[in-house]
Design an enzyme around this catalytic site. Sequence first.
Site, mmCIF file in Angstrom:
data_model
loop_
_atom_site.group_PDB
_atom_site.id
_atom_site.type_symbol
_atom_site.label_atom_id
_atom_site.label_comp_id
_atom_site.label_asym_id
_atom_site.label_seq_id
_atom_site.Cartn_x
_atom_site.Cartn_y
_atom_site.Cartn_z
ATOM 1 N N VAL A 41 -9.906 3.723 -4.342
ATOM 2 C CA VAL A 41 -9.234 4.190 -3.128
ATOM 3 C C VAL A 41 -8.247 5.320 -3.440
ATOM 4 O O VAL A 41 -7.611 5.858 -2.535
ATOM 5 C CB VAL A 41 -8.531 3.024 -2.384
ATOM 6 C CG1 VAL A 41 -9.566 2.010 -1.905
ATOM 7 C CG2 VAL A 41 -7.473 2.346 -3.253
ATOM 8 N N CYS B 115 -5.917 4.086 12.983
ATOM 9 C CA CYS B 115 -5.166 3.604 14.147
ATOM 10 C C CYS B 115 -6.029 2.599 14.914
ATOM 11 O O CYS B 115 -7.113 2.921 15.374
ATOM 12 C CB CYS B 115 -4.780 4.769 15.058
ATOM 13 S SG CYS B 115 -3.957 4.191 16.561
ATOM 14 N N HIS C 97 -14.930 2.133 -0.267
ATOM 15 C CA HIS C 97 -13.887 1.142 0.023
ATOM 16 C C HIS C 97 -12.658 1.760 0.686
ATOM 17 O O HIS C 97 -11.580 1.174 0.658
ATOM 18 C CB HIS C 97 -13.481 0.404 -1.265
ATOM 19 C CG HIS C 97 -14.557 -0.533 -1.765
ATOM 20 N ND1 HIS C 97 -14.580 -1.024 -3.049
ATOM 21 C CD2 HIS C 97 -15.651 -1.058 -1.149
ATOM 22 C CE1 HIS C 97 -15.649 -1.817 -3.196
ATOM 23 N NE2 HIS C 97 -16.308 -1.843 -2.063
ATOM 24 N N THR D 236 -17.202 0.053 -13.823
ATOM 25 C CA THR D 236 -17.188 -0.981 -12.806
ATOM 26 C C THR D 236 -17.728 -2.283 -13.385
ATOM 27 O O THR D 236 -18.671 -2.288 -14.174
ATOM 28 C CB THR D 236 -17.933 -0.511 -11.531
ATOM 29 O OG1 THR D 236 -18.005 -1.588 -10.617
ATOM 30 C CG2 THR D 236 -19.325 0.002 -11.822
ATOM 31 N N TYR E 272 0.828 -1.218 0.000
ATOM 32 C CA TYR E 272 0.000 0.000 0.000
ATOM 33 C C TYR E 272 0.860 1.265 0.000
ATOM 34 O O TYR E 272 0.451 2.282 -0.576
ATOM 35 C CB TYR E 272 -1.011 -0.014 1.160
ATOM 36 C CG TYR E 272 -2.154 -0.952 0.858
ATOM 37 C CD1 TYR E 272 -3.200 -0.557 0.018
ATOM 38 C CD2 TYR E 272 -2.160 -2.252 1.353
ATOM 39 C CE1 TYR E 272 -4.224 -1.432 -0.309
ATOM 40 C CE2 TYR E 272 -3.181 -3.138 1.031
ATOM 41 C CZ TYR E 272 -4.214 -2.718 0.202
ATOM 42 O OH TYR E 272 -5.218 -3.594 -0.132
#
Length: 233
Positions: free
Chosen positions: A93, A117, A109, A177, A56
């Site tokens: 994202v 956290c 999403h 999509t 990521y």
Amino acid sequence: MREIHNIVILTGAGISAESGLAIFRGPEGLWEGHRVEDVATPEAFARDPVLVQRFYDARRENLKRVEPNAAHAALARLDEAWPGGLLIVTQNVDDLHERAGAKRLLHMHGELNSAWCRACDMRMAWSGAMGGDPACPGCGVAGRLRPDIVWFGEMPYEMERIDAALMEADLFVSMGTSGNVYPAAGFVQTARYCSARTLEINLEPSIGSYLFDESRTGRAGELVPAWVEEVLK
Ligand SMILES: [Zn+2]
């Protein structure tokens, strides 16, 4: 056809692909060389957090090298100009919709540029690396941040708000999509049930194409701006 006041737009990976971002549901189920289940599930993160954070971190870094395209710009223009209700629900994202200027936007999403956290439950803007166990700016605890991404097996964000918007919608448009990831794939059925007109814009007909009143196939960078022109006419 009833008059259009409220519009709900669902966007997916096909919108960002034209900016150069990889679609992760390729034929082999690979995303930038990784199997989806090795990087995009809570189990993968529990098993190998270093790999998942590195993955990521690289996707987040890559965002800095891409730009919104004509489809993002057209939707931002619609958001700015449309006097009625409007909600852009993105499965993406990345931050390309907001960089183009869209405001009425929801990331179902999660977002690459957000950290969550697990010590204090705070979510915060995050543009750098999350690997290396940085401390949470909120509570100071190190090593408990995770990407604020909805992984496979987790519940998408703001489903109640999305459902409420779909029930009020006069027009539902699905863009870029594939129509095989639920719950997003079911939005067209909710919209239809509540009497909205439905339109699909995609590179090729999706699995659920037959559910839409109209299906347009081709590049989002061409079809989305043309559709926005029609709506604003
Ligand atoms: Zn914290």
